[in-house]
Design a protein around this motif. Structure first.
Motif, short mmCIF file in Angstrom:
data_model
loop_
_atom_site.label_atom_id
_atom_site.label_comp_id
_atom_site.label_asym_id
_atom_site.label_seq_id
_atom_site.Cartn_x
_atom_site.Cartn_y
_atom_site.Cartn_z
N THR A 92 21.60 34.65 -10.92
CA THR A 92 21.06 34.29 -12.15
C THR A 92 21.25 35.39 -13.35
OG1 THR A 92 19.06 35.43 -11.03
CG2 THR A 92 19.21 32.83 -10.85
N VAL A 93 21.73 36.59 -13.04
CA VAL A 93 21.97 37.52 -14.21
C VAL A 93 22.72 37.12 -14.88
CG1 VAL A 93 20.68 39.38 -12.56
CG2 VAL A 93 23.19 38.90 -12.67
N ASP A 94 22.81 37.69 -16.28
CA ASP A 94 23.84 37.67 -17.29
C ASP A 94 25.06 38.28 -16.84
OD1 ASP A 94 22.46 35.62 -18.95
OD2 ASP A 94 21.21 37.38 -19.14
N LEU A 95 25.09 39.39 -16.47
CA LEU A 95 26.10 40.54 -16.17
C LEU A 95 26.11 41.24 -14.98
CD1 LEU A 95 28.74 41.47 -17.65
CD2 LEU A 95 27.18 43.23 -18.63
N ILE A 96 27.13 41.27 -14.04
CA ILE A 96 27.06 42.28 -12.96
C ILE A 96 27.96 43.43 -13.33
CG2 ILE A 96 27.45 42.47 -10.44
CD1 ILE A 96 27.16 39.60 -10.27
N ALA A 97 27.22 44.67 -13.25
CA ALA A 97 27.93 45.88 -13.17
C ALA A 97 28.20 46.46 -11.97
CB ALA A 97 27.11 47.03 -14.25
N ALA A 98 29.70 46.54 -11.85
CA ALA A 98 30.36 46.85 -10.42
C ALA A 98 31.04 48.22 -10.23
CB ALA A 98 30.82 45.79 -9.52
N GLU A 99 30.99 48.88 -9.30
CA GLU A 99 31.61 50.08 -9.17
C GLU A 99 33.08 49.78 -9.25
OE1 GLU A 99 32.03 53.76 -6.21
OE2 GLU A 99 30.96 52.36 -5.72
N ASP A 100 33.62 48.66 -8.44
CA ASP A 100 35.09 48.27 -8.33
C ASP A 100 34.90 46.83 -8.56
OD1 ASP A 100 37.47 47.38 -7.55
OD2 ASP A 100 37.83 49.04 -6.20
N THR A 101 35.31 46.22 -9.69
CA THR A 101 35.19 44.80 -9.94
C THR A 101 36.23 43.98 -9.11
OG1 THR A 101 36.88 45.13 -11.61
CG2 THR A 101 34.59 45.13 -12.41
N ARG A 102 37.30 44.49 -8.66
CA ARG A 102 38.12 43.77 -7.66
C ARG A 102 37.52 43.64 -6.43
NH1 ARG A 102 43.17 47.72 -8.24
NH2 ARG A 102 41.34 48.92 -8.41
N TYR A 103 36.95 44.66 -5.70
CA TYR A 103 36.20 44.66 -4.62
C TYR A 103 34.99 43.73 -4.50
CZ TYR A 103 34.24 46.36 -0.11
OH TYR A 103 33.76 46.45 1.16
N SER A 104 34.21 43.91 -5.58
CA SER A 104 33.10 43.13 -5.75
C SER A 104 33.33 41.74 -5.88
CB SER A 104 32.09 43.79 -6.73
OG SER A 104 31.81 44.90 -6.35
N GLY A 105 34.48 41.40 -6.70
CA GLY A 105 34.87 40.18 -6.97
C GLY A 105 34.80 39.29 -5.48
N LEU A 106 35.49 39.91 -4.72
CA LEU A 106 35.67 39.42 -3.23
C LEU A 106 34.45 38.87 -2.70
CD1 LEU A 106 38.50 41.72 -1.87
CD2 LEU A 106 38.85 39.43 -2.44
N LEU A 107 33.39 39.87 -2.82
CA LEU A 107 32.05 39.61 -2.12
C LEU A 107 31.31 38.48 -3.06
CD1 LEU A 107 29.36 40.16 -0.48
CD2 LEU A 107 28.81 41.97 -2.51
N LEU A 108 31.65 38.37 -4.23
CA LEU A 108 30.92 37.16 -4.99
C LEU A 108 31.82 35.83 -4.73
CD1 LEU A 108 30.61 38.99 -8.39
CD2 LEU A 108 28.82 38.77 -6.88
N GLN A 109 33.19 35.86 -4.43
CA GLN A 109 33.69 35.04 -4.18
C GLN A 109 33.31 34.42 -2.87
OE1 GLN A 109 37.92 35.53 -4.04
NE2 GLN A 109 38.53 33.51 -3.25
N HIS A 110 32.94 35.32 -1.72
CA HIS A 110 32.77 34.80 -0.65
C HIS A 110 31.14 34.24 -0.91
CE1 HIS A 110 31.44 35.15 3.86
NE2 HIS A 110 30.47 35.56 3.27
N LEU A 111 30.45 34.52 -1.65
CA LEU A 111 28.83 34.20 -1.84
C LEU A 111 28.96 32.94 -2.72
CD1 LEU A 111 27.22 37.44 -2.37
CD2 LEU A 111 27.04 35.88 -0.37
N GLY A 112 30.19 32.55 -3.30
CA GLY A 112 30.14 31.57 -4.14
C GLY A 112 29.59 31.58 -5.39
N ILE A 113 29.49 32.89 -5.98
CA ILE A 113 28.91 33.38 -7.08
C ILE A 113 30.13 33.58 -8.46
CG2 ILE A 113 27.50 34.94 -8.30
CD1 ILE A 113 26.29 35.52 -5.67
N LYS A 114 29.79 32.65 -9.49
CA LYS A 114 30.68 33.16 -10.57
C LYS A 114 29.97 33.91 -11.62
CE LYS A 114 33.71 28.92 -9.92
NZ LYS A 114 34.04 27.54 -10.43
N ALA A 115 30.38 35.16 -11.71
CA ALA A 115 29.53 35.77 -12.75
C ALA A 115 30.61 36.72 -13.50
CB ALA A 115 28.59 36.76 -11.85
N LYS A 116 29.95 37.14 -14.56
CA LYS A 116 30.86 37.89 -15.52
C LYS A 116 30.91 39.54 -14.88
CE LYS A 116 31.90 39.58 -20.39
NZ LYS A 116 31.47 39.18 -21.56
#
Length: 275
Positions: free
Chosen positions: A26-50
């Motif tokens: 539900t958030v507008d933006l996700i600040a991540a330490e490593d966007t590539r690594y975190s992108g894999l987690l979000l993909q696993h969760l089915g979350i499309k976020a900036k």
């Protein structure tokens, strides 16, 4: 207009909480330490976020930009590569800036390697000291450990593969060979291993198989156990002087009150002096 501090799994992806998933969706933006690594987690969760990169090298510079987004009404989640953000991960400057700008900061709790390891260590957990990573150089590392010789709380350290044995050797040098250490490796992952040894035994165990030295490690180290020799010499001297004029029970009680010690311990020491 809120900043969410969202804990993510330290290994097993099933450890993500329902609240964390909902927040990240539900958030507008996700600040991540490593966007590539975190992108894999979000993909696993089915979350499309900036995703927005926020790491050690750019945090102070980028925090103000995130503050402006928050002030404009956006909601932002902060995640690290694994576990709870700010525990040896970026985020302090951003949270501090939010507090200074009266922006609400909301914790979304979850996994933390330090607490996970402590919970299964079998060492006292009512009081503990989190020390994070020790310095890379042996001299600086030993200097830090020397300051912890008298630490009575259970101590928690993080360590990496390539420095593990050097750190344990320095702990043996400073703390002694009998110091009890629980090593927790690859927590919640396929090769999770948790062992408890005296530090000299742990070093031997690790050297027996180089594969045991690979992974991410948490070291839970027993605190210093005080014994009679740790009692303030001034207290012992006071007890000796009082024993010349007073019965043992009275002398022990007065000394205990002056120095904040246990009467029974001083009574036993007094008996030893009399004998």
């Amino acid at each position: 207009m809120s900043l969410y501090i969202v804990a993510t799994p330290i290994g097993n992806l099933d450890d993500i909480t329902l609240r964390a998933i909902e927040t990240l969706k539900t958030v507008d933006l996700i600040a991540a330490e490593d966007t590539r690594y975190s992108g894999l987690l979000l993909q696993h969760l089915g979350i499309k976020a900036k995703l927005f990169a926020l790491h050690d090298h750019n945090e102070q510079e980028k925090s103000q930009l995130l503050i402006e987004k928050l002030k404009s009404g956006q909601s932002i989640a902060l995640i690290s590569d694994a576990g709870t953000p700010l525990i040896n991960d970026p985020g302090f400057h951003l949270v501090k800036a939010c507090r200074e700008n009266q922006i609400k900061v909301i914790p979304i709790p979850g996994a933390c390697a330090a607490i996970t390891a402590l919970s299964v260590a079998g060492l006292p957990s009512d009081k503990f000291s989190y020390e994070g990573f020790l310095p890379a150089k042996s001299k600086a590392r030993q200097d830090c450990l020397s300051k912890l010789i008298d630490e009575t709380r259970t101590m928690i350290f993080y360590e990496s593969t390539h420095r593990l044995l050097d750190t344990l050797n320095d702990m043996q040098t400073i703390f002694g060979s009998d110091k009890q250490i629980v090593l927790a490796k690859e927590l919640t992952k396929t090769w999770e291993t948790i062992v408890s040894y005296r530090v000299n035994e742990l070093i031997t165990w690790l050297k027996e198989d180089p594969n045991r030295q690979k992974g991410e490690f948490v070291l839970i180290v027993e605190g210093h156990t005080k014994n009679d020799s740790d009692i303030d010499p001034n207290a012992l001297n006071t007890l000796k002087l009082l024993l010349k004029e007073l019965p043992l029970k009275k002398a022990a009680a007065i000394t205990a009150e002056i120095y904040g010690l246990k009467k029974n311990l001083l009574y036993q020491l007094g008996l030893s002096m009399e004998n």
